[in-house]
Scaffold this motif. Structure first.
Motif, PDB file in Angstrom:
ATOM      1  N   ALA A   1      25.310  10.417  71.517  1.00  0.00           N
ATOM      2  CA  ALA A   1      24.207  10.661  72.455  1.00  0.00           C
ATOM      3  C   ALA A   1      24.494   9.898  73.741  1.00  0.00           C
ATOM      4  O   ALA A   1      24.966   8.752  73.694  1.00  0.00           O
ATOM      5  CB  ALA A   1      22.887  10.192  71.851  1.00  0.00           C
TER       6      ALA A   1
ATOM      7  N   ASN B   1      17.286  18.212  71.193  1.00  0.00           N
ATOM      8  CA  ASN B   1      17.959  16.923  71.075  1.00  0.00           C
ATOM      9  C   ASN B   1      18.278  16.542  69.636  1.00  0.00           C
ATOM     10  O   ASN B   1      18.293  15.357  69.288  1.00  0.00           O
ATOM     11  CB  ASN B   1      17.125  15.836  71.748  1.00  0.00           C
ATOM     12  N   SER B   2      18.567  17.523  68.810  1.00  0.00           N
ATOM     13  CA  SER B   2      18.986  17.231  67.441  1.00  0.00           C
ATOM     14  C   SER B   2      20.398  16.678  67.443  1.00  0.00           C
ATOM     15  O   SER B   2      21.266  17.130  68.210  1.00  0.00           O
ATOM     16  CB  SER B   2      18.933  18.504  66.591  1.00  0.00           C
ATOM     17  N   ALA B   3      20.668  15.703  66.569  1.00  0.00           N
ATOM     18  CA  ALA B   3      22.006  15.133  66.460  1.00  0.00           C
ATOM     19  C   ALA B   3      23.024  16.166  66.007  1.00  0.00           C
ATOM     20  O   ALA B   3      24.232  15.970  66.192  1.00  0.00           O
ATOM     21  CB  ALA B   3      21.991  13.947  65.499  1.00  0.00           C
TER      22      ALA B   3
ATOM     23  N   ASN C   1      16.005  15.869  61.640  1.00  0.00           N
ATOM     24  CA  ASN C   1      16.756  14.841  62.353  1.00  0.00           C
ATOM     25  C   ASN C   1      15.867  13.638  62.660  1.00  0.00           C
ATOM     26  O   ASN C   1      16.273  12.484  62.481  1.00  0.00           O
ATOM     27  CB  ASN C   1      17.336  15.422  63.645  1.00  0.00           C
TER      28      ASN C   1
ATOM     29  N   VAL D   1      23.770  17.377  74.846  1.00  0.00           N
ATOM     30  CA  VAL D   1      22.364  16.997  74.858  1.00  0.00           C
ATOM     31  C   VAL D   1      22.180  15.945  75.943  1.00  0.00           C
ATOM     32  O   VAL D   1      23.141  15.300  76.378  1.00  0.00           O
ATOM     33  CB  VAL D   1      21.895  16.445  73.494  1.00  0.00           C
TER      34      VAL D   1
ATOM     35  N   THR E   1      18.785  11.297  71.006  1.00  0.00           N
ATOM     36  CA  THR E   1      18.516  12.309  69.984  1.00  0.00           C
ATOM     37  C   THR E   1      17.248  11.905  69.238  1.00  0.00           C
ATOM     38  O   THR E   1      16.783  10.771  69.313  1.00  0.00           O
ATOM     39  CB  THR E   1      19.702  12.446  69.016  1.00  0.00           C
ATOM     40  N   TYR E   2      16.679  12.867  68.504  1.00  0.00           N
ATOM     41  CA  TYR E   2      15.390  12.627  67.843  1.00  0.00           C
ATOM     42  C   TYR E   2      15.439  11.457  66.869  1.00  0.00           C
ATOM     43  O   TYR E   2      14.474  10.685  66.746  1.00  0.00           O
ATOM     44  CB  TYR E   2      14.951  13.892  67.089  1.00  0.00           C
TER      45      TYR E   2
ATOM     46  N   SER F   1      16.569  24.990  69.467  1.00  0.00           N
ATOM     47  CA  SER F   1      17.547  24.498  68.489  1.00  0.00           C
ATOM     48  C   SER F   1      18.169  25.641  67.705  1.00  0.00           C
ATOM     49  O   SER F   1      19.388  25.675  67.487  1.00  0.00           O
ATOM     50  CB  SER F   1      16.872  23.508  67.524  1.00  0.00           C
TER      51      SER F   1
END
Length: 419
Positions: A381, A147-149, A199, A159, A163-164, A125
């Motif tokens: 996502a 997978n952070s927004a 996130n 991604v 996302t998380y 990240s």
């Protein structure tokens, strides 16, 4: 250092590296596309090869994920090349190990950027945040492993799966039912500082508020290894469950300490918080009894045909390697990359922008590796369906599915608030 400062520092580093190597940023990132038989091409594309970059961790703290992800993507690319490649060309991976060091990742990107058509894998990240502006400037399609927004909304960055925060919204719905949580119950939220943990925490807060659950929050540093302090605080608050987003080592400590001190409540962890190696630790029994994992891809022990083939192929090629989520990440990276290039080829445009356009044309991507994904909108996502899995020794990847891929109604409400 905040995100803006991090990008600024990264930009300075890139400029220095380019100056020292005698390269111009403009010349390196925006070469004039060539036409060959009516086919538009760009950097990294010749009449016989398409070179794709990989920036990963093979020697640092994320190497247990980086190594299998690279091996799995290479395996997929090898299989594609064996039947003719893509657009009449063989795909070649140009790999650099950043050791999970941000500055090494920035320097490696500057070195390989003029030689590649896309980044088929970028792990980390912080590494992604540092390179984001360069990637967009260079029109470099990049498949990221975080997978952070915060990685959404960038045309050339993608991604995969959920996302998380989406995973947490879906996961809390499961946990409320599984643990029989009621309005007013207290639930712990332990999360790592940084984009990953924050996130996941955002999704957890929304879902908890909707369920009428009171959160007891504890923040940990990525370098923390002993979870005794947060577990003690949660025990004193008499929480009935715990939500967690941290490193796999922290997961083992948290669940193990909780069980040992009598806090025997279910723990729901983000997918990035678990690796099967945890089942070889003293926390094994507690993990099998208390832990659930919310994640966007199915367990490697799944009976999905695509997943079963991936496991068989990987074990045949790497019989001594332990399977983990990195295997799925690499295979999916390879599959998405190949389909984007195929779509670009159909439009006779293998320039960098053409390859990104190829990705953005994929509305219902499905290779049997999990949920169907829509890559047309970079602000969203590609999937909003999460699996719930549990640790299980003796099965591929050390996890088994306990709930199929599901999107709960609260996800749409949450995304409306996120904007």
């Amino acid at each position: 250092m905040n995100r803006t400062s991090l990008r600024a520092a990264a930009a300075v580093t890139v400029s220095l590296v380019l100056a020292l190597t005698g390269c111009s940023t403009k010349a390196g990132s925006s070469p004039k596309a060539a036409a060959s038989g009516g086919l538009k091409t760009g950097p990294g594309v010749t009449d016989t090869t398409i070179t794709v970059g990989v920036l990963t961790d093979l020697t640092g703290p994320a190497a247990p994920l980086g190594k299998p992800a690279l091996q799995s993507e290479q395996l997929y690319i090898d299989q594609v090349n064996a039947v003719g490649g893509v657009c009449g060309r063989k795909v070649k991976l140009l790999v650099r190990d950043h050791g999970f060091d941000v500055q090494k990742a920035v320097a490696a990107y500057a070195e390989i950027q003029p030689k590649i058509a896309a980044l088929g894998q970028l792990l980390g990240s912080a590494q992604t945040a540092a390179l984001l502006d360069s990637i967009e400037r260079d029109q470099m399609l990049t498949l990221v492993g975080g997978n952070s927004a915060s990685n959404l909304g960038h045309r050339h960055v993608q991604v995969l799966n959920t996302t998380y925060d989406i995973d947490m919204v879906n996961g809390v719905d499961f946990l409320v039912k599984q643990a029989g949580l009621k309005h007013g119950d207290k639930v712990g939220l332990v999360f790592q500082s940084g984009e990953f943990g924050e996130n996941a925490a955002a999704g957890a807060r929304f879902a908890a508020n909707k369920a009428g659950i009171e959160l007891v929050e504890q923040t940990v540093k990525p370098t923390d290894t002993d979870m005794t302090a947060p577990v003690t605080a949660l025990g004193a608050a008499k929480v009935k469950a715990v939500l967690f987003a941290g490193t796999p080592g922290q997961t083992a400590s948290l669940v193990g300490v909780a069980a040992a001190t009598g806090l025997k409540v279910p723990v729901l962890a983000s997918g990035a918080s678990y690796v099967p190696q945890l089942l070889a630790t003293p926390a094994k029994a507690a993990l099998e009894k208390l832990l659930y994992v919310t994640v966007g891809q199915p367990a490697l022990s799944s009976d999905l045909p695509g997943v079963m083939k991936l496991v068989a192929d990987y074990q045949r090629k790497y019989p001594k390697e332990q399977l983990n989520v990195g295997v799925q990440v690499g295979a999916l990276d390879g599959a998405v990359l190949v389909e984007a290039i195929r779509a670009a080829c159909a439009k006779k445009d293998l320039s960098r922008e053409g390859i990104t356009n190829g990705l953005r044309s994929l509305k219902a991507f499905d290779k049997g590796l999990g949920s169907v994904q829509d890559f047309t909108d970079p602000s969203k996502a590609p999937s909003r369906r999460s699996y719930i899995e549990r640790p299980a020794k003796g099965v591929p990847g050390g996890l088994k599915n306990v709930r199929k891929a599901t999107e709960v109604p609260a996800v749409a409400e949450y995304l409306a608030t996120r904007g």
